[in-house]
Design an enzyme around this catalytic site. Structure first.
Site, PDB file in Angstrom:
ATOM      1  N   GLU A   1       0.802  -1.212   0.000  1.00 45.41           N
ATOM      2  CA  GLU A   1       0.000   0.000   0.000  1.00 45.41           C
ATOM      3  C   GLU A   1       0.843   1.274   0.000  1.00 45.41           C
ATOM      4  OE1 GLU A   1      -3.708   1.031   2.900  1.00 45.41           O
ATOM      5  OE2 GLU A   1      -2.742  -0.894   3.067  1.00 45.41           O
TER       6      GLU A   1
ATOM      7  N   SER B   1      -2.961   7.219   7.873  1.00 42.08           N
ATOM      8  CA  SER B   1      -1.561   6.784   7.979  1.00 42.08           C
ATOM      9  C   SER B   1      -0.668   7.996   7.796  1.00 42.08           C
ATOM     10  CB  SER B   1      -1.224   5.778   6.877  1.00 42.08           C
ATOM     11  OG  SER B   1      -1.693   4.512   7.237  1.00 42.08           O
TER      12      SER B   1
ATOM     13  N   ARG C   1       6.669   4.544   8.021  1.00 43.45           N
ATOM     14  CA  ARG C   1       5.357   4.879   8.567  1.00 43.45           C
ATOM     15  C   ARG C   1       5.594   5.365   9.990  1.00 43.45           C
ATOM     16  NH1 ARG C   1       0.970   2.969  11.448  1.00 43.45           N
ATOM     17  NH2 ARG C   1      -1.075   3.379  10.529  1.00 43.45           N
TER      18      ARG C   1
ATOM     19  N   SER D   1     -10.281   5.847   5.382  1.00 43.63           N
ATOM     20  CA  SER D   1     -11.171   5.488   6.496  1.00 43.63           C
ATOM     21  C   SER D   1     -10.446   5.770   7.796  1.00 43.63           C
ATOM     22  CB  SER D   1     -11.521   4.008   6.442  1.00 43.63           C
ATOM     23  OG  SER D   1     -11.898   3.646   5.148  1.00 43.63           O
TER      24      SER D   1
END
Lengths: 375, 756
Positions: A143, A200, A212, A197
């Protein structure tokens, strides 16, 4: 990954159709490259099912009851892998994924010897369904890799001659507020806040070097979910429309509601929200608010919180440009202006909030680039 | 739990009438001498603070004037005891529901004798609302104080004065509260106050603190949004709903997005990807419980995340949480702890405070008391007068609990002298005085609570016997019995009520309860008699010791130190004295004695009578002989039959009259008697009289001797010092002896030399 697939591709010089798919928690984002330089010879050779797909996707702006093509985002005359064409941006709710797979089966996608490059959690969740129902092999992609690839690529090709990246000047002033292009010529280091939703947050130091940093579960899904519960709205658009008409100060307790003005001891301005939904502790005030007020307060709460976490991450990572992307920001000028203002105010002008025209499609674009092996 | 008072059966319907039926004299105590008031009025609770003085009896000892007398009579005691009245300072803190405020103010006005008080310090959101009521009822001028400043002042005060104030919350352990020893330097720390919003403050020194951030998503969001979603109006009811719900029905989890693949990807499927992400649909109903739970997780996680981000930015690992969202609610302490652990990967610790609800009131009080600054003194929690964590004044007895169930008390006594760490502790930040944590060790807890219950009859009898001339002694002793019994019952159910439960805290609580009912020193006469008897034996014991060879004498001296610990005084030839002892490093000690003398020994004495006179003093005398200076530390106040500092002074004076070695050492200040600052049968080396600490430093003490079960076994058994130490005791309790792997009257002789 997908070694066999690359081998096939390289041998046959990239079969059409070219798709990139990003299956999120709420929305599926699909990008489709429509070749405009098809030779007559090719046209003749083009199998019927492929033609039918092309026609279907490019001649409609809506698919079924929930699929939508964002026509205004279409990128024209793009050159990809030596082919010229248009890039189309299509989205539909994740809960319609089974219908999409069914369509793939009905339109006989599997006969095209093609493979779908897909990213997002749904690439894993629906992998088996693609295979058993649609007879389609998914190539699952990371992703975050796709997201970053997509952003960098889209920024590099621009937006039909305009700038992809933009910012707001005077975001708090509805008269003077201006959306201005931003040239992301020095993209690194960059804090990337992807609001789907959930949220990140990535720190990007170069094309291949990123991490991340954190994330929060208070994202677009929370805004829409709470709005559904509080107002009975049924679509994101409806929720935003209500929010645009509401007054959050009826719902939230502001600093001035507690201290009568600014809280000088701590340098807090009176207009700052002290307690989101804080006025709703009182029965009288609960009875006095409208659904629009509640929608607005929900939007403000979620947005401020994302801004606050992003600001703390930027401080901890020592980064001063923050790019906000993701579908929460789609047609959501209220949130973008608030993010722009909050970041500027609380950082005393140190941080800049940036936005990008193709908000939520970068993952899908990244998947398409993977398909075409574009670095 | 105070904040939950309303759900405990009380309703706000009959507010003022109800307060009249309270036993307020047991709540607003010592009002007749009260001065300097402060009040903190929150959303639902009022906290009142005042300074008062308590008059109570103390037993004083005084030497007889012997001049002109040629000899002592056989029956004459060695000194006289007189009971005097003493006045000490006490801080009172009372927490009650706002609905009682009118009745409480009336009661205070009626009992307020002191007319000097003109002003009341006020803080908290409700201070505005109730300003007129306070001014009208009490005729005191309301002086408003800043909320956060008060909170921080209060926080500093409890962290400095209550050794086991902070705790961490561990959801699956029993009990869930784990108390921390306060770091000797409490600064810097992060205070996260979760009221209706969240304030994050970095506290660097007593007076320097900075608002570093905050969030609008706080307790008010839980309450307000929760009320909208569930139509449940009360905060406590919302928490109750949340505790029963399943957030996975409302939240979108990682596994909802990834399907089963999260496992192969190494993702935790239960992580929340999007709070309320599943509620974005119209064709489904959600239960109140599930929504409340989801909301609780959303808010707790968000606060925890922000707190971690701020802690990281400022490089802090101690984060204290307070505010009404936290206040004693296990549900929120649990979710906040989870969140902090998750976001900091265990690097930051979520800490909670036992007296969190009082911080504002304490701070406001301190703001108003700057001319006689309480921060100049050390204070100690009075276990007799304080309710304890999550126990709402249960010592008032179950029958009265229904009426006064929403009142919570904290009383703190001003200590005569400031208390500090023993400079010889190896690592003050990791020092834990107590050997066994009874909150942790259920078996030991059961045993000791029963043990103290069974001993209660004897203590009551002893108390009555100590005051043969007092007509009300029996009545007071019965009150003492009831109070201590109730405390023990509270501790059975809430072992964490006063911090870590230990034998020391059980003993201290008993002393506090005895004092409360004016039994300051039940053993004074016993001690007097035993001291008299032992003094008479002193010359003989010294003679026989001096007759021994050097090596034999060293063993005899050590046995003497140990023997004084045994109440029945077993013969020295009895089997317990046969070596090897249960813990036996005597040979190492003897070897050491053959080496150069110590520069200065610090000795913590235990009992009166045989112990101090025939055990400690001969040992001291031998050290003096060797050229070692001696600091003899005795309790400041009475506890059981332990020798007090004032008794020890008289004993030393009497011994000096018989013994030239002691005499010259006292005169030349090679033997110094000091007080510990404590009135406990145990010993907390992190809270000792400042004078003692100064002397220890000045004299360069290089040997610490701790004797007796209370000081060397129940406490300090594992204490690590940066100099040589001797810990000696005879284990007088069969159960404990067995635990240590020995029998009743097993001997502990622990000689420790710190690692290089």
């Amino acid at each position: 990954m997908c070694i066999w697939f690359y081998i096939i591709l390289s041998r046959v010089n990239f079969f059409f159709p070219w798709f990139g798919l990003d299956i999120g928690g709420t929305l599926v984002k699909l990008v489709y490259f429509e070749p405009k330089d098809i030779t007559a010879e090719e046209e003749e050779e083009e199998v019927e099912s492929l033609k039918s797909i092309r026609k279907y996707l490019t001649s409609h702006v809506a698919y079924g009851s929930t699929g939508i093509r964002d026509v205004h985002l279409e990128l024209k005359d793009l050159t990809l892998c030596g082919r010229k064409g248009n890039l189309h941006f299509i989205r539909f709710p994740t809960h319609d994924m089974p219908a999409f797979i069914q369509m793939g089966r009905d339109k006989n996608f599997s006969s095209l010897h093609t493979v779908f490059c897909a990213t997002g959690g749904g690439a894993y969740k629906f992998e088996q369904d693609f295979l058993t129902i649609g007879d389609l092999q998914l190539c699952k992609l990371d992703e975050l890799d796709c997201l970053i690839k997509g952003i960098l690529y889209i920024d590099s090709v621009g937006f039909n001659g305009r700038s992809q990246c933009y910012y707001f000047e005077n975001p708090a002033d509805s008269e003077k507020c201006q959306k201005l292009p931003f040239d992301l010529k020095n993209p690194y280091p960059l804090l990337l806040v992807n609001i789907g939703s959930g949220v990140s947050i990535l720190a990007v130091y170069s094309k291949d070097n990123y991490k991340r940093v954190t994330g929060t579960s208070l994202g677009g899904g929370t805004f829409f979910g709470l709005c559904c519960l509080l107002t009975g709205c049924t679509t994101f658009e409806e929720a935003l429309e209500m929010a645009s008409r509401g007054d959050s100060t009826k719902v939230d307790k502001l600093v001035r509601d507690i201290y009568g003005g600014d809280y000088e001891r701590f340098g807090l301005p009176g207009w700052a929200v002290a307690s989101s939904f804080g006025n709703m502790m009182s029965k009288e005030k609960r009875e006095a608010v409208t659904k629009e007020d509640l929608a607005r307060a929900t939007l403000i709460t979620i947005t401020n919180n994302i801004g606050s976490i992003a600001r703390m991450c930027a401080l901890n990572e020592n980064i001063n440009q923050v790019v906000f992307v993701g579908n929460f920001l789609r047609i959501n000028t209220i949130a973008m202006r608030l993010l722009a203002y909050a970041l500027d105010y609380w950082s005393k002008g140190q941080l800049k909030a940036l936005f990008s025209e193709h908000e939520g499609y970068f993952g899908a674009v990244g998947a398409l680039l993977e398909l075409l092996k574009i670095p | 739990m105070a904040e939950c008072g309303a759900s405990g059966g009380g309703s706000s319907g009959d507010t003022l009438d109800k307060s009249i039926t309270l036993p307020p004299d047991e709540i607003f105590r010592n009002l007749e001498n009260a001065k300097r008031f402060a009040i903190d009025i929150g959303g639902s609770l009022t906290k009142l603070a005042y300074y008062s003085t308590v008059q109570h009896k103390v037993a004083k000892v005084r030497s007889f004037d012997h001049s002109g007398k040629d000899a002592e009579h056989d029956h004459e005691p060695p000194y006289e005891i007189s009971v005097q009245e003493e006045i000490t300072a006490r801080l009172h803190f009372i927490k009650f529901e706002n609905t009682y405020i009118g009745g409480c103010l009336d009661f205070i006005k009626d009992h307020l004798v002191n007319t000097e008080t003109k002003v009341i310090q006020a803080t908290g959101g409700g201070a505005y609302k109730f300003k007129d009521l306070i001014e009208e009822k009490l005729r005191l001028k309301v002086d408003k104080q800043d909320v956060m400043t008060c909170l921080i002042k209060g926080c500093n005060f409890v962290l400095k004065n209550i050794p086991q104030e902070a705790f961490i919350y561990q959801k699956d352990s029993d009990p869930e509260f784990r108390f921390q020893t306060n770091h000797p330097n409490i600064f810097p720390y992060l205070l996260v106050n979760i009221g209706s919003g969240v304030s994050i403050v970095k506290v660097e020194t007593e007076d320097r603190f900075e608002w570093v951030g905050g969030s609008s998503i706080g307790g008010g969001t839980f309450w307000g949004l929760g009320a909208l979603l569930t139509r449940t109006k009360k905060f406590d009811e919302l928490l109750h709903l949340a505790s029963k719900g399943q957030h996975t029905n409302v939240d979108m989890l990682v596994q909802d997005i990834y399907g089963g693949a999260h496992q192969t990807l190494g993702l935790s499927g239960n992580l929340i990807a999007s709070s309320f992400g599943k509620s974005a649909t119209t064709d489904k109903e959600f239960s109140k419980e599930d929504m409340a739970k989801s909301l609780l997780h959303m808010i707790s996680n968000d606060i925890g995340q922000l707190a971690c981000l701020h802690a990281k930015l400022h490089g802090l690992d101690r984060v204290y949480f307070g505010g009404f969202f936290i206040r004693g609610h296990p549900v929120t302490m649990r979710t906040i702890t989870y969140s902090i652990n998750f976001f900091s990967k265990g690097e930051v610790q979520a800490l909670f405070l036992r007296h969190e609800g009082y911080l504002g009131a304490i701070g406001a009080f301190l703001k108003g008391a700057e001319q006689d600054n309480p921060n100049q003194y050390s204070w100690g929690e009075n276990y007799a007068g304080s309710s304890g964590l999550m126990s709402t004044a249960p010592e008032l007895g179950p029958t009265r609990r229904a009426r006064s169930g929403t009142f919570d008390l904290l009383e703190m006594d001003r200590l005569e002298r400031p208390l500090v760490n023993l400079p010889l502790l190896l690592d003050p930040s990791s020092y834990v005085p107590d050997t066994v944590d009874l909150t942790d060790d259920a078996l030991a807890r059961k045993y000791w609570l029963t043990c103290f219950e069974e001993a209660l009859d004897g203590v009551v009898k002893r108390a009555v016997a100590s005051q043969p001339d007092a007509a009300d002694a029996t009545e007071r002793a019965e009150k003492f019995r009831q109070k201590y019994w109730d405390k023990l019952q509270t501790l059975r159910h809430q072992p964490f009520a006063y911090g870590t439960l230990t034998v020391r805290s059980l003993l201290d609580t008993r002393e506090h309860c005895l004092n409360e009912f004016n039994f300051p020193d039940p053993y004074s006469k016993v001690k007097q008699r035993e001291n008299g008897v032992a003094l008479k034996c002193f010359p003989g014991v010294i003679r026989s010791l001096d007759a021994l060879g050097w090596e034999e004498r060293q063993l005899a001296l050590v046995k003497g130190l140990l023997a004084g610990n045994v109440p029945s005084r077993p013969l020295w030839s009895r089997s317990p004295w046969e070596r090897p002892w249960l813990v036996d490093s005597y040979s190492k000690w003897l070897q050491r004695l053959k080496g150069p003398p110590h520069k200065c020994a610090l000795i913590f004495a235990d009992n009166s009578g045989v112990d101090i006179i025939l055990g400690v003093f001969p040992f001291v005398r031998e050290l003096l002989f060797r050229g070692t200076e001696v600091i003899l530390a005795c309790n400041s106040g009475p506890a059981l039959n332990d020798v007090t500092h004032s008794e020890a002074l008289i004993v030393a004076e009497r011994i000096a009259a018989m013994d030239p070695v002691v005499h010259s050492a006292l005169r030349e200040e090679r033997l110094l008697l000091v007080q510990t600052g404590s009135s406990s049968p145990c010993l907390d080396l992190s809270r000792l009289d400042k004078g003692l600490a100064v002397l220890v430093r000045e004299r360069g003490a290089d040997l610490v001797v701790i004797e007796g079960m209370g000081r060397a076994v129940h406490t300090n058994y594992h204490a690590a010092l940066c100099c040589e130490s001797l810990k000696l005791a005879v284990v007088k309790n069969a159960w404990l002896a067995e635990r240590l792997g020995g029998r009743l009257f097993s001997v502990i002789f622990k000689y420790e030399v710190p690692a290089e």
